[in-house]
Design an enzyme around this catalytic site. Sequence first.
Site, PDB file in Angstrom:
ATOM      1  N   GLY A   1     -31.802  12.137 -17.763  1.00 24.47           N
ATOM      2  CA  GLY A   1     -32.581  11.233 -18.614  1.00 24.47           C
ATOM      3  C   GLY A   1     -33.256  11.948 -19.771  1.00 24.47           C
ATOM      4  CB  VAL A   2     -36.452  11.226 -21.508  1.00 24.17           C
ATOM      5  CG1 VAL A   2     -37.550  11.376 -20.500  1.00 24.17           C
ATOM      6  CG2 VAL A   2     -36.966  11.502 -22.901  1.00 24.17           C
ATOM      7  CG  ASP A   3     -36.807  16.645 -17.236  1.00 23.98           C
ATOM      8  OD1 ASP A   3     -37.175  17.500 -18.049  1.00 23.98           O
ATOM      9  OD2 ASP A   3     -36.913  16.780 -15.998  1.00 23.98           O
TER      10      ASP A   3
ATOM     11  CG  ASN B   1     -38.096  16.692 -11.393  1.00 32.76           C
ATOM     12  OD1 ASN B   1     -38.501  17.785 -10.995  1.00 32.76           O
ATOM     13  ND2 ASN B   1     -36.964  16.555 -12.061  1.00 32.76           N
TER      14      ASN B   1
ATOM     15  CB  SER C   1     -41.726   5.608 -13.917  1.00 34.95           C
ATOM     16  OG  SER C   1     -42.313   6.718 -13.287  1.00 34.95           O
ATOM     17  CB  THR C   2     -38.852   2.301 -17.429  1.00 35.63           C
ATOM     18  OG1 THR C   2     -38.507   3.005 -18.628  1.00 35.63           O
ATOM     19  CG2 THR C   2     -40.325   1.975 -17.423  1.00 35.63           C
TER      20      THR C   2
ATOM     21  CG  ASP D   1     -33.293  11.634 -29.081  1.00 38.59           C
ATOM     22  OD1 ASP D   1     -34.147  11.961 -28.227  1.00 38.59           O
ATOM     23  OD2 ASP D   1     -32.253  12.293 -29.289  1.00 38.59           O
ATOM     24  CB  ILE D   2     -38.746  11.027 -27.216  1.00 35.97           C
ATOM     25  CG1 ILE D   2     -40.256  11.217 -27.413  1.00 35.97           C
ATOM     26  CG2 ILE D   2     -38.173  11.975 -26.172  1.00 35.97           C
ATOM     27  CD1 ILE D   2     -41.092  10.793 -26.231  1.00 35.97           C
TER      28      ILE D   2
HETATM   29  N1  AR6 Z   1     -35.689   9.421 -25.956  1.00 35.97           N
HETATM   30  C1  AR6 Z   1     -36.512   8.436 -25.566  1.00 35.97           C
HETATM   31  N2  AR6 Z   1     -36.393   7.785 -24.404  1.00 35.97           N
HETATM   32  C2  AR6 Z   1     -35.367   8.150 -23.605  1.00 35.97           C
HETATM   33  C3  AR6 Z   1     -34.453   9.184 -23.920  1.00 35.97           C
HETATM   34  C4  AR6 Z   1     -34.637   9.840 -25.171  1.00 35.97           C
HETATM   35  N3  AR6 Z   1     -33.862  10.828 -25.575  1.00 35.97           N
HETATM   36  N4  AR6 Z   1     -33.566   9.308 -22.902  1.00 35.97           N
HETATM   37  C5  AR6 Z   1     -33.892   8.383 -21.982  1.00 35.97           C
HETATM   38  N5  AR6 Z   1     -34.972   7.682 -22.400  1.00 35.97           N
HETATM   39  P1  AR6 Z   1     -35.804   8.659 -17.335  1.00 35.97           P
HETATM   40  P2  AR6 Z   1     -37.831   8.470 -15.202  1.00 35.97           P
HETATM   41  C6  AR6 Z   1     -35.705   6.599 -21.728  1.00 35.97           C
HETATM   42  O1  AR6 Z   1     -34.723   8.310 -16.389  1.00 35.97           O
HETATM   43  O2  AR6 Z   1     -37.425   7.087 -14.904  1.00 35.97           O
HETATM   44  C7  AR6 Z   1     -35.131  12.905 -14.670  1.00 35.97           C
HETATM   45  O3  AR6 Z   1     -34.031  13.383 -13.954  1.00 35.97           O
HETATM   46  C8  AR6 Z   1     -34.990   5.810 -20.665  1.00 35.97           C
HETATM   47  O4  AR6 Z   1     -34.193   4.778 -21.256  1.00 35.97           O
HETATM   48  O5  AR6 Z   1     -35.558   9.749 -18.299  1.00 35.97           O
HETATM   49  O6  AR6 Z   1     -39.290   8.789 -15.352  1.00 35.97           O
HETATM   50  C9  AR6 Z   1     -36.405  13.642 -14.339  1.00 35.97           C
HETATM   51  O7  AR6 Z   1     -36.169  15.020 -14.100  1.00 35.97           O
HETATM   52  C10 AR6 Z   1     -36.158   5.236 -19.887  1.00 35.97           C
HETATM   53  O8  AR6 Z   1     -36.656   4.051 -20.485  1.00 35.97           O
HETATM   54  O9  AR6 Z   1     -37.162   9.081 -16.543  1.00 35.97           O
HETATM   55  C11 AR6 Z   1     -36.855  12.959 -13.079  1.00 35.97           C
HETATM   56  O10 AR6 Z   1     -36.196  13.454 -11.942  1.00 35.97           O
HETATM   57  C12 AR6 Z   1     -37.218   6.316 -20.009  1.00 35.97           C
HETATM   58  O11 AR6 Z   1     -36.776   7.194 -21.040  1.00 35.97           O
HETATM   59  C13 AR6 Z   1     -36.458  11.512 -13.337  1.00 35.97           C
HETATM   60  O12 AR6 Z   1     -35.376  11.561 -14.260  1.00 35.97           O
HETATM   61  C14 AR6 Z   1     -37.435   7.130 -18.742  1.00 35.97           C
HETATM   62  O13 AR6 Z   1     -36.195   7.317 -18.089  1.00 35.97           O
HETATM   63  C15 AR6 Z   1     -37.577  10.737 -13.981  1.00 35.97           C
HETATM   64  O14 AR6 Z   1     -37.211   9.395 -14.073  1.00 35.97           O
END
Ligand code: AR6
Length: 181
Positions: free
Chosen positions: A38-40, A30, A129-130, A16-17
């Site tokens: 997600g991570v946000d 975003n 983005s993944t 977890d970051i």
């Molecule tokens: N720690 C590390 N990595 C993580 C965590 C965490 N706690 N949670 C998820 N990931 P994403 P995007 C990974 O969807 O694709 C949001 O709504 C996850 O498995 O968080 O850039 C924003 O507001 C994946 O590999 O971001 C934007 O609208 C990676 O983080 C949109 O999502 C990125 O997944 C951005 O989408």
Amino acid sequence: MPTPTLSNRIQLVQGDITKQAVSAIVNAANSSLLGGGGVDGAIHRAGGPAILEECKFLRARKYPAGLPPGQAVATTGGNLPARYVIHTAGPVWHGGSQHEAEELAACYQSCLKIATARIFESVAFPSISTGIYGYPKQEAAAIAVREVRQWLAAHEWPQRVVFVVFDEENRRLYEEALAEQ
Ligand code: AR6
């Protein structure tokens, strides 16, 4: 002290970051800068309201039309172990013909540029983005590793970059990308 080699300056962690004790963690945000899933979502939950307050201020004063693609901006880390959060909005995957690769590379460069300018010792990146944005994981890992390597080879700061992967598949893909190039 011996000069650290490039590979000593890059680490891969699965987890977890929001738990990373580094100078700054990168948020895959975003362009609204106003939070999301997600991570946000995880970063805002763990870091508390101070991050969103600063994001709202930046949105109103500096980015009324939203954070432009490929750019990045830093805020406080609030209650996180990391002192700062660097927010960047990765590209949404549309099949690869809409400059997604250039935009993703620009995100890494913009975050690293802030880290260099502010003399951050260490920066942790998620796999931008993944997740929700659907970027193919293997291509994204190759871009992340390439951009970080190029930057570190040319800059003393940040001294250390941590790739933080959440899932097993990304861990394997980053291991491969780090072994290959
Ligand atoms: N720690 C590390 N990595 C993580 C965590 C965490 N706690 N949670 C998820 N990931 P994403 P995007 C990974 O969807 O694709 C949001 O709504 C996850 O498995 O968080 O850039 C924003 O507001 C994946 O590999 O971001 C934007 O609208 C990676 O983080 C949109 O999502 C990125 O997944 C951005 O989408």
